[in-house]
Design an enzyme around this catalytic site. Sequence first.
Site, PDB file in Angstrom:
ATOM      1  N   CYS A 193      -4.708 -13.184   1.801  1.00  0.00           N
ATOM      2  CA  CYS A 193      -3.413 -13.214   2.484  1.00  0.00           C
ATOM      3  C   CYS A 193      -3.426 -14.207   3.649  1.00  0.00           C
ATOM      4  O   CYS A 193      -4.391 -14.258   4.416  1.00  0.00           O
ATOM      5  CB  CYS A 193      -3.077 -11.815   2.999  1.00  0.00           C
ATOM      6  SG  CYS A 193      -1.462 -11.732   3.775  1.00  0.00           S
ATOM      7  N   CYS A 224      -3.154 -10.443  10.578  1.00  0.00           N
ATOM      8  CA  CYS A 224      -3.172  -9.048  11.040  1.00  0.00           C
ATOM      9  C   CYS A 224      -4.626  -8.642  11.347  1.00  0.00           C
ATOM     10  O   CYS A 224      -5.476  -8.627  10.446  1.00  0.00           O
ATOM     11  CB  CYS A 224      -2.580  -8.131   9.977  1.00  0.00           C
ATOM     12  SG  CYS A 224      -0.987  -8.739   9.347  1.00  0.00           S
ATOM     13  N   CYS A 256      -6.749  -6.159   9.230  1.00  0.00           N
ATOM     14  CA  CYS A 256      -6.634  -6.156   7.769  1.00  0.00           C
ATOM     15  C   CYS A 256      -7.772  -6.867   7.026  1.00  0.00           C
ATOM     16  O   CYS A 256      -8.013  -8.058   7.217  1.00  0.00           O
ATOM     17  CB  CYS A 256      -5.307  -6.745   7.346  1.00  0.00           C
ATOM     18  SG  CYS A 256      -5.042  -6.528   5.568  1.00  0.00           S
ATOM     19  N   CYS A 303       2.690   3.932  -4.823  1.00  0.00           N
ATOM     20  CA  CYS A 303       2.996   2.811  -3.943  1.00  0.00           C
ATOM     21  C   CYS A 303       2.128   1.604  -4.304  1.00  0.00           C
ATOM     22  O   CYS A 303       0.905   1.685  -4.298  1.00  0.00           O
ATOM     23  CB  CYS A 303       2.753   3.223  -2.491  1.00  0.00           C
ATOM     24  SG  CYS A 303       3.104   1.887  -1.339  1.00  0.00           S
ATOM     25  N   CYS A 350       7.307   3.010  -4.921  1.00  0.00           N
ATOM     26  CA  CYS A 350       7.362   2.351  -3.608  1.00  0.00           C
ATOM     27  C   CYS A 350       6.593   1.039  -3.703  1.00  0.00           C
ATOM     28  O   CYS A 350       5.645   0.931  -4.485  1.00  0.00           O
ATOM     29  CB  CYS A 350       6.705   3.274  -2.581  1.00  0.00           C
ATOM     30  SG  CYS A 350       6.596   2.572  -0.929  1.00  0.00           S
ATOM     31  N   CYS A 369      10.352   3.150   4.550  1.00  0.00           N
ATOM     32  CA  CYS A 369       9.058   3.696   4.979  1.00  0.00           C
ATOM     33  C   CYS A 369       8.488   2.734   6.010  1.00  0.00           C
ATOM     34  O   CYS A 369       8.179   1.585   5.686  1.00  0.00           O
ATOM     35  CB  CYS A 369       8.130   3.810   3.771  1.00  0.00           C
ATOM     36  SG  CYS A 369       6.456   4.369   4.195  1.00  0.00           S
ATOM     37  N   ARG A 389       3.620  10.664   7.099  1.00  0.00           N
ATOM     38  CA  ARG A 389       2.546  10.456   6.125  1.00  0.00           C
ATOM     39  C   ARG A 389       1.206  10.205   6.827  1.00  0.00           C
ATOM     40  O   ARG A 389       1.042   9.186   7.499  1.00  0.00           O
ATOM     41  CB  ARG A 389       2.931   9.304   5.182  1.00  0.00           C
ATOM     42  CG  ARG A 389       4.280   9.593   4.484  1.00  0.00           C
ATOM     43  CD  ARG A 389       4.612   8.651   3.359  1.00  0.00           C
ATOM     44  NE  ARG A 389       5.960   8.896   2.836  1.00  0.00           N
ATOM     45  CZ  ARG A 389       6.266   9.728   1.845  1.00  0.00           C
ATOM     46  NH1 ARG A 389       5.315  10.414   1.243  1.00  0.00           N
ATOM     47  NH2 ARG A 389       7.523   9.886   1.455  1.00  0.00           N
TER      48      ARG A 389
HETATM   49  N1  SAM Z   1       1.071  -7.298   2.997  1.00  0.00           N
HETATM   50  C1  SAM Z   1       2.021  -6.296   3.178  1.00  0.00           C
HETATM   51  C2  SAM Z   1       2.389  -6.068   4.630  1.00  0.00           C
HETATM   52  O1  SAM Z   1       1.635  -6.406   5.498  1.00  0.00           O
HETATM   53  O2  SAM Z   1       3.478  -5.527   4.868  1.00  0.00           O
HETATM   54  C3  SAM Z   1       1.665  -4.966   2.559  1.00  0.00           C
HETATM   55  C4  SAM Z   1       0.265  -4.399   2.613  1.00  0.00           C
HETATM   56  S1  SAM Z   1      -0.376  -3.928   4.206  1.00  0.00           S
HETATM   57  C5  SAM Z   1      -2.046  -3.657   3.750  1.00  0.00           C
HETATM   58  C6  SAM Z   1       0.358  -2.343   4.555  1.00  0.00           C
HETATM   59  C7  SAM Z   1      -0.041  -1.656   5.830  1.00  0.00           C
HETATM   60  O3  SAM Z   1      -1.334  -1.098   5.697  1.00  0.00           O
HETATM   61  C8  SAM Z   1      -0.122  -2.479   7.086  1.00  0.00           C
HETATM   62  O4  SAM Z   1       1.122  -2.736   7.663  1.00  0.00           O
HETATM   63  C9  SAM Z   1      -0.968  -1.587   7.992  1.00  0.00           C
HETATM   64  O5  SAM Z   1      -0.152  -0.738   8.760  1.00  0.00           O
HETATM   65  C10 SAM Z   1      -1.799  -0.783   6.994  1.00  0.00           C
HETATM   66  N2  SAM Z   1      -3.225  -1.159   7.103  1.00  0.00           N
HETATM   67  C11 SAM Z   1      -3.792  -2.293   6.646  1.00  0.00           C
HETATM   68  N3  SAM Z   1      -5.110  -2.341   6.955  1.00  0.00           N
HETATM   69  C12 SAM Z   1      -5.373  -1.198   7.636  1.00  0.00           C
HETATM   70  C13 SAM Z   1      -6.557  -0.674   8.239  1.00  0.00           C
HETATM   71  N4  SAM Z   1      -7.703  -1.341   8.223  1.00  0.00           N
HETATM   72  N5  SAM Z   1      -6.487   0.524   8.852  1.00  0.00           N
HETATM   73  C14 SAM Z   1      -5.313   1.194   8.882  1.00  0.00           C
HETATM   74  N6  SAM Z   1      -4.169   0.752   8.324  1.00  0.00           N
HETATM   75  C15 SAM Z   1      -4.185  -0.436   7.724  1.00  0.00           C
HETATM   76  C1  DTB Z   2       0.519   2.517   5.106  1.00  0.00           C
HETATM   77  O1  DTB Z   2       1.087   2.617   6.216  1.00  0.00           O
HETATM   78  N1  DTB Z   2      -0.753   2.809   4.871  1.00  0.00           N
HETATM   79  C2  DTB Z   2      -1.122   2.536   3.510  1.00  0.00           C
HETATM   80  C3  DTB Z   2       0.250   2.138   2.886  1.00  0.00           C
HETATM   81  N2  DTB Z   2       1.117   2.105   4.016  1.00  0.00           N
HETATM   82  C4  DTB Z   2       0.370   0.918   2.097  1.00  0.00           C
HETATM   83  C5  DTB Z   2      -2.161   1.467   3.420  1.00  0.00           C
HETATM   84  C6  DTB Z   2      -3.390   1.741   4.218  1.00  0.00           C
HETATM   85  C7  DTB Z   2      -4.361   0.637   3.977  1.00  0.00           C
HETATM   86  C8  DTB Z   2      -5.667   0.888   4.604  1.00  0.00           C
HETATM   87  C9  DTB Z   2      -6.622  -0.242   4.445  1.00  0.00           C
HETATM   88  C10 DTB Z   2      -6.962  -0.586   3.046  1.00  0.00           C
HETATM   89  O2  DTB Z   2      -7.308   0.300   2.225  1.00  0.00           O
HETATM   90  O3  DTB Z   2      -6.939  -1.769   2.705  1.00  0.00           O
HETATM   91 FE1  SF4 Z   3      -1.579  -9.684   4.752  1.00  0.00          FE
HETATM   92 FE2  SF4 Z   3      -2.984  -7.555   5.400  1.00  0.00          FE
HETATM   93 FE3  SF4 Z   3      -1.208  -8.530   7.110  1.00  0.00          FE
HETATM   94 FE4  SF4 Z   3      -0.350  -7.335   4.834  1.00  0.00          FE
HETATM   95  S1  SF4 Z   3      -1.440  -6.376   6.516  1.00  0.00           S
HETATM   96  S2  SF4 Z   3       0.392  -9.256   5.717  1.00  0.00           S
HETATM   97  S3  SF4 Z   3      -2.021  -7.934   3.441  1.00  0.00           S
HETATM   98  S4  SF4 Z   3      -3.056  -9.575   6.402  1.00  0.00           S
END
Ligand code: SAM
Ligand code: DTB
Ligand code: SF4
Length: 327
Positions: A54, A58, A61, A98, A130, A190, A262
């Site tokens: 990506c 973030c 992430c 989802c 979702c 959501c 959630r």
């Molecule tokens: N790329 C899309 C976005 O950013 O909207 C969708 C996927 S993203 C992984 C969805 C959500 O997962 C993020 O907004 C964040 O709140 C959560 N998330 C991602 N990595 C995480 C982590 N290491 N710990 C907790 N929550 C996480």
């Molecule tokens: C949300 O708020 N938490 C979920 C769902 N929406 C998509 C994702 C959590 C991702 C946690 C890190 C991972 O497994 O990559």
């Molecule tokens: Fe990309 Fe992760 Fe950010 Fe979603 S949360 S936009 S997958 S870097």
Amino acid sequence: MADLKNNWTFDEIKSIYNKPLLELIYDAATVNRMSHKFGEVQVCTLLSVKTGGCPEDCAYCPQAARYNTGLKAHKLLDTKEVLEKAQDAKNSGSTRFCMGAAWREVRDNKDFDRVLDMVKGVNQIGLEVCCTMGMLTEEQAQKLKEAGLYAYNHNLDTSEEHYDKVITTRSYKDRLNTIGNVRNAGISVCSGGIIGMGESHDARIGMIHTLSTLPQHPESVPVNALVAVEGTPLEEMKRVSVFDMVRMIATVRITMPKTMVRLSAGRLDMPVTEQALCFMAGANSIFAGDKLLTTPNPSFTDDMAMFDLLGLTPREAFKQEPTEQLV
Ligand code: SAM
Ligand code: DTB
Ligand code: SF4
């Protein structure tokens, strides 16, 4: 049923958040009993349909291309494979599916057409479908709605003030804009965030303030505890305390009574005793299955044992969500 309130002030929310802990839990449990079947928890399943690579930054992430997390990336999965996973999820008792894609935004291309097919298929299986795929235009939201999309997840992640310490490649306004596009297309919203990223209590309260003063409360608010992944800028963050999770969940529950709260990422590190406190404080959904998007999650068997132990009952799909107008 009390009318939903969307003119909360920051200070009102702060005084809820700062109540003595047991009083806060008691109040949240009371609100929960009035708005939901007590002890009922929705079981949801996540699937990463496009993983890693990506372009965003973030800080939490593992899927951001710029961090070295050792994650195995893959392109968009085939529809058939996704639908098999959705059927498995349904067979094991999940009611919401989802699909996550590591995209900055949805683009109008063949991948989007494939996502529309996935949405149609998952909907036909009888699951609440979702997606969480980054920013969306209103037209794309409309197309997803027509394909049968039930909900779209797009988190604020934190407060507006703390936001640029976590993400710099897109703005808070962009996020709110996507949430507005989802709402206007008639899709269930959501949106929530993550705690444990080094933010202040005020930042947590600020995020709840933004969510609870939207023209309509999100139907779902995920509360994630940061999963600190090696290679990300937040790798050194300490696990957030359960009491912080409980304060957050309870305040979301009290300010947005009808919303599904959630309990999302971070459960693997929480013993059942801690999760029980989160349910008491008003959480009424979990993600089940041994993987979230890319990180591990408790096993389905362990979760079912927890349901038995705590006397929780799984929530049926498509149960009426709060759509009535606010005062
Ligand atoms: N790329 C899309 C976005 O950013 O909207 C969708 C996927 S993203 C992984 C969805 C959500 O997962 C993020 O907004 C964040 O709140 C959560 N998330 C991602 N990595 C995480 C982590 N290491 N710990 C907790 N929550 C996480
Ligand atoms: C949300 O708020 N938490 C979920 C769902 N929406 C998509 C994702 C959590 C991702 C946690 C890190 C991972 O497994 O990559
Ligand atoms: Fe990309 Fe992760 Fe950010 Fe979603 S949360 S936009 S997958 S870097």
